[in-house]
Design a protein around this motif. Structure first.
Motif, PDB file in Angstrom:
ATOM      1  N   LYS A 246      16.447 -21.453  -1.525  1.00  0.00           N
ATOM      2  CA  LYS A 246      15.472 -20.750  -1.784  1.00  0.00           C
ATOM      3  C   LYS A 246      15.348 -19.886  -1.510  1.00  0.00           C
ATOM      4  CE  LYS A 246      13.601 -25.390  -3.516  1.00  0.00           C
ATOM      5  NZ  LYS A 246      13.083 -26.677  -2.570  1.00  0.00           N
ATOM      6  N   LEU A 247      15.612 -19.867   0.465  1.00  0.00           N
ATOM      7  CA  LEU A 247      15.658 -18.517   1.022  1.00  0.00           C
ATOM      8  C   LEU A 247      15.817 -17.652   0.917  1.00  0.00           C
ATOM      9  CD1 LEU A 247      16.586 -20.698   4.533  1.00  0.00           C
ATOM     10  CD2 LEU A 247      13.863 -19.774   3.498  1.00  0.00           C
ATOM     11  N   TRP A 248      16.998 -17.424  -0.028  1.00  0.00           N
ATOM     12  CA  TRP A 248      18.465 -16.448  -0.735  1.00  0.00           C
ATOM     13  C   TRP A 248      17.351 -15.918  -2.032  1.00  0.00           C
ATOM     14  CZ3 TRP A 248      20.247 -13.007   1.127  1.00  0.00           C
ATOM     15  CH2 TRP A 248      20.930 -12.815   2.072  1.00  0.00           C
ATOM     16  N   ARG A 249      16.717 -17.044  -2.800  1.00  0.00           N
ATOM     17  CA  ARG A 249      16.123 -16.758  -3.306  1.00  0.00           C
ATOM     18  C   ARG A 249      14.616 -15.995  -3.509  1.00  0.00           C
ATOM     19  NH1 ARG A 249      18.795 -18.957  -8.159  1.00  0.00           N
ATOM     20  NH2 ARG A 249      20.375 -20.492  -7.719  1.00  0.00           N
ATOM     21  N   ARG A 250      13.535 -16.814  -2.332  1.00  0.00           N
ATOM     22  CA  ARG A 250      12.897 -15.868  -1.876  1.00  0.00           C
ATOM     23  C   ARG A 250      12.973 -14.344  -1.114  1.00  0.00           C
ATOM     24  NH1 ARG A 250       7.884 -15.823  -3.190  1.00  0.00           N
ATOM     25  NH2 ARG A 250       7.125 -14.509  -1.649  1.00  0.00           N
ATOM     26  N   VAL A 251      14.200 -13.611  -0.472  1.00  0.00           N
ATOM     27  CA  VAL A 251      14.711 -12.582  -0.361  1.00  0.00           C
ATOM     28  C   VAL A 251      15.058 -11.724  -1.576  1.00  0.00           C
ATOM     29  CG1 VAL A 251      16.624 -11.178   0.658  1.00  0.00           C
ATOM     30  CG2 VAL A 251      15.139 -12.962   1.605  1.00  0.00           C
ATOM     31  N   TYR A 252      15.439 -12.494  -2.910  1.00  0.00           N
ATOM     32  CA  TYR A 252      15.668 -11.711  -4.260  1.00  0.00           C
ATOM     33  C   TYR A 252      14.090 -11.789  -4.430  1.00  0.00           C
ATOM     34  CZ  TYR A 252      20.730 -11.989  -5.070  1.00  0.00           C
ATOM     35  OH  TYR A 252      21.668 -11.407  -4.628  1.00  0.00           O
ATOM     36  N   GLU A 253      13.367 -12.405  -4.216  1.00  0.00           N
ATOM     37  CA  GLU A 253      11.897 -12.540  -4.264  1.00  0.00           C
ATOM     38  C   GLU A 253      10.690 -10.728  -3.962  1.00  0.00           C
ATOM     39  OE1 GLU A 253       9.483 -16.479  -5.373  1.00  0.00           O
ATOM     40  OE2 GLU A 253      11.656 -17.167  -6.003  1.00  0.00           O
ATOM     41  N   GLU A 254      11.039 -11.005  -2.698  1.00  0.00           N
ATOM     42  CA  GLU A 254      10.541  -9.897  -2.051  1.00  0.00           C
ATOM     43  C   GLU A 254      10.436  -8.723  -2.396  1.00  0.00           C
ATOM     44  OE1 GLU A 254       8.195 -10.903  -0.152  1.00  0.00           O
ATOM     45  OE2 GLU A 254       7.894 -12.633   0.172  1.00  0.00           O
ATOM     46  N   PHE A 255      12.782  -8.236  -2.074  1.00  0.00           N
ATOM     47  CA  PHE A 255      12.926  -7.644  -2.549  1.00  0.00           C
ATOM     48  C   PHE A 255      12.292  -6.684  -3.710  1.00  0.00           C
ATOM     49  CE2 PHE A 255      16.575  -5.467   0.408  1.00  0.00           C
ATOM     50  CZ  PHE A 255      15.986  -6.827   1.429  1.00  0.00           C
ATOM     51  N   GLN A 256      12.269  -8.111  -4.823  1.00  0.00           N
ATOM     52  CA  GLN A 256      11.435  -7.373  -5.967  1.00  0.00           C
ATOM     53  C   GLN A 256       9.964  -6.395  -5.859  1.00  0.00           C
ATOM     54  OE1 GLN A 256      12.798 -10.964  -8.362  1.00  0.00           O
ATOM     55  NE2 GLN A 256      14.676  -9.497  -8.919  1.00  0.00           N
ATOM     56  N   ASN A 257       9.568  -7.529  -5.533  1.00  0.00           N
ATOM     57  CA  ASN A 257       7.733  -7.651  -4.966  1.00  0.00           C
ATOM     58  C   ASN A 257       7.555  -6.205  -4.861  1.00  0.00           C
ATOM     59  OD1 ASN A 257       7.357  -9.934  -6.433  1.00  0.00           O
ATOM     60  ND2 ASN A 257       6.836 -11.953  -4.889  1.00  0.00           N
ATOM     61  N   MET A 258       8.269  -6.285  -3.764  1.00  0.00           N
ATOM     62  CA  MET A 258       8.497  -4.459  -2.923  1.00  0.00           C
ATOM     63  C   MET A 258       9.123  -3.859  -3.535  1.00  0.00           C
ATOM     64  SD  MET A 258       9.459  -6.014   1.131  1.00  0.00           S
ATOM     65  CE  MET A 258       9.342  -7.055   1.415  1.00  0.00           C
ATOM     66  N   GLY A 259       9.467  -3.668  -4.723  1.00  0.00           N
ATOM     67  CA  GLY A 259      10.518  -2.989  -5.307  1.00  0.00           C
ATOM     68  C   GLY A 259      11.325  -1.969  -4.723  1.00  0.00           C
ATOM     69  N   MET A 260      11.844  -2.524  -3.810  1.00  0.00           N
ATOM     70  CA  MET A 260      12.453  -2.283  -2.849  1.00  0.00           C
ATOM     71  C   MET A 260      13.967  -1.561  -3.205  1.00  0.00           C
ATOM     72  SD  MET A 260      13.039  -2.804   0.488  1.00  0.00           S
ATOM     73  CE  MET A 260      13.147  -3.528   1.448  1.00  0.00           C
ATOM     74  N   ASN A 261      13.614  -0.253  -2.300  1.00  0.00           N
ATOM     75  CA  ASN A 261      14.968   1.204  -3.517  1.00  0.00           C
ATOM     76  C   ASN A 261      15.896   0.735  -1.794  1.00  0.00           C
ATOM     77  OD1 ASN A 261      16.748   3.032  -3.668  1.00  0.00           O
ATOM     78  ND2 ASN A 261      14.923   4.798  -2.439  1.00  0.00           N
ATOM     79  N   GLU A 262      17.136   0.293  -1.914  1.00  0.00           N
ATOM     80  CA  GLU A 262      17.810   0.089  -0.717  1.00  0.00           C
ATOM     81  C   GLU A 262      19.097   1.590  -0.646  1.00  0.00           C
ATOM     82  OE1 GLU A 262      19.689  -3.998  -0.747  1.00  0.00           O
ATOM     83  OE2 GLU A 262      18.968  -4.033  -2.403  1.00  0.00           O
TER      84      GLU A 262
ATOM     85  N   SER B 181       0.643  -1.005  -0.038  1.00  0.00           N
ATOM     86  CA  SER B 181      -0.212  -0.417  -0.053  1.00  0.00           C
ATOM     87  C   SER B 181       0.565   0.638   0.114  1.00  0.00           C
ATOM     88  CB  SER B 181      -1.316   0.355   1.475  1.00  0.00           C
ATOM     89  OG  SER B 181      -0.468   0.423   2.699  1.00  0.00           O
ATOM     90  N   PHE B 182       2.294   1.607   0.215  1.00  0.00           N
ATOM     91  CA  PHE B 182       3.238   2.242   0.440  1.00  0.00           C
ATOM     92  C   PHE B 182       3.364   2.355  -1.326  1.00  0.00           C
ATOM     93  CE2 PHE B 182       2.974   1.655   4.040  1.00  0.00           C
ATOM     94  CZ  PHE B 182       3.042   2.144   4.796  1.00  0.00           C
ATOM     95  N   ARG B 183       3.935   3.544  -1.604  1.00  0.00           N
ATOM     96  CA  ARG B 183       4.349   4.304  -2.724  1.00  0.00           C
ATOM     97  C   ARG B 183       5.299   3.955  -3.427  1.00  0.00           C
ATOM     98  NH1 ARG B 183       1.162   7.225  -5.415  1.00  0.00           N
ATOM     99  NH2 ARG B 183      -0.455   8.761  -4.619  1.00  0.00           N
ATOM    100  N   GLN B 184       6.051   3.903  -1.741  1.00  0.00           N
ATOM    101  CA  GLN B 184       7.700   3.170  -2.000  1.00  0.00           C
ATOM    102  C   GLN B 184       7.904   2.594  -0.300  1.00  0.00           C
ATOM    103  OE1 GLN B 184      10.709   6.716  -2.151  1.00  0.00           O
ATOM    104  NE2 GLN B 184      12.487   4.754  -2.560  1.00  0.00           N
ATOM    105  N   ALA B 185       9.127   1.471  -0.760  1.00  0.00           N
ATOM    106  CA  ALA B 185       9.956   0.478   0.020  1.00  0.00           C
ATOM    107  C   ALA B 185      11.129   0.924   0.495  1.00  0.00           C
ATOM    108  CB  ALA B 185       9.125  -0.352   0.750  1.00  0.00           C
ATOM    109  N   THR B 186      11.769   1.000   1.496  1.00  0.00           N
ATOM    110  CA  THR B 186      13.178   0.746   1.476  1.00  0.00           C
ATOM    111  C   THR B 186      13.301   0.305   3.115  1.00  0.00           C
ATOM    112  OG1 THR B 186      15.275   2.906   1.760  1.00  0.00           O
ATOM    113  CG2 THR B 186      13.765   3.662   2.466  1.00  0.00           C
ATOM    114  N   THR B 187      15.456   0.607   2.933  1.00  0.00           N
ATOM    115  CA  THR B 187      15.800  -0.320   3.614  1.00  0.00           C
ATOM    116  C   THR B 187      17.227  -0.358   3.779  1.00  0.00           C
ATOM    117  OG1 THR B 187      15.825  -2.222   5.239  1.00  0.00           O
ATOM    118  CG2 THR B 187      16.292  -2.765   3.161  1.00  0.00           C
ATOM    119  N   THR B 188      17.361  -0.223   4.957  1.00  0.00           N
ATOM    120  CA  THR B 188      19.841   0.223   5.016  1.00  0.00           C
ATOM    121  C   THR B 188      19.870  -1.878   4.388  1.00  0.00           C
ATOM    122  OG1 THR B 188      19.354  -1.073   7.426  1.00  0.00           O
ATOM    123  CG2 THR B 188      19.708   1.126   6.419  1.00  0.00           C
ATOM    124  N   SER B 189      20.050  -0.982   2.903  1.00  0.00           N
ATOM    125  CA  SER B 189      20.676  -2.565   2.605  1.00  0.00           C
ATOM    126  C   SER B 189      21.370  -3.019   3.356  1.00  0.00           C
ATOM    127  CB  SER B 189      21.189  -2.074   0.777  1.00  0.00           C
ATOM    128  OG  SER B 189      22.887  -1.609   1.257  1.00  0.00           O
TER     129      SER B 189
END
Length: 171
Positions: free
Chosen positions: A89-105, A60-68
């Motif tokens: 598999k866990l690392w691939r899922r982390v990548y998927e979550e970051f992509q799905n969130m449009g994560m800005n690091e 629901s947020f326009r942008q998500a970010t974290t400290t990379s």
């Protein structure tokens, strides 16, 4: 992660702590990959409904970010403690979550963090606080599973949300 048609975008910036990301990945590992040994470590996202609530909230947020570097290092430390056969598999899922969130690091330099805060809460939380202050004009909200960080943000007048407020909403 998905956005339901009824969800409107929140105007602010979402800053993610490690805990919510870990919970999303962990739930997926148990429910989709069958990593039953990890089920006992689920703390906040224990069923599909709470997973969907958290995913919708983040979406629901326009942008998500974290400290990379800080958050990724915490995820790395968690993943390396799991069984070797499941780590990819866990690392691939982390990548998927970051992509799905449009994560800005983003990076918050240690020297830009308040030393007293780092002494009490560590550099990861110091970085999150630094991001909240850096983007104060964008109405940031920190999403965390960390109760001490939640309390400290409240005291400092920062927008913060504990994952329980999201996953237990409406129950």
């Amino acid at each position: 992660m998905y956005t339901s048609p009824g969800i409107s975008r929140r105007p602010g910036l979402l800053i993610l702590d490690t805990g919510p990301i870990r919970e999303l990945v962990l739930f997926h590992a148990v429910s989709e990959y069958g990593f039953e040994k990890l089920r006992r470590t689920l703390r906040f996202i224990k069923d599909e409904e709470s997973y969907n609530r958290c995913s919708e909230f983040i979406s629901s947020f326009r942008q998500a970010t974290t400290t990379s570097a800080s958050v990724v290092l915490e995820l790395y430390n968690w993943i390396r403690e799991t069984e070797d056969r499941g780590q990819s598999k866990l690392w691939r899922r982390v990548y998927e979550e970051f992509q799905n969130m449009g994560m800005n690091e983003e990076v918050v330099r240690l020297l830009d963090m308040d030393v007293e805060f780092v002494l009490r809460f560590g550099p990861v939380d110091g970085g999150l606080l630094g991001l909240a202050r850096r983007y104060a004009g964008r109405n940031p909200l920190i999403l965390t599973t960390d109760s001490p960080l939640h309390g400290e943000c409240k005291k400092a007048g920062l927008n913060v949300c504990h994952i329980d407020e999201v996953t237990l909403a409406g129950r």
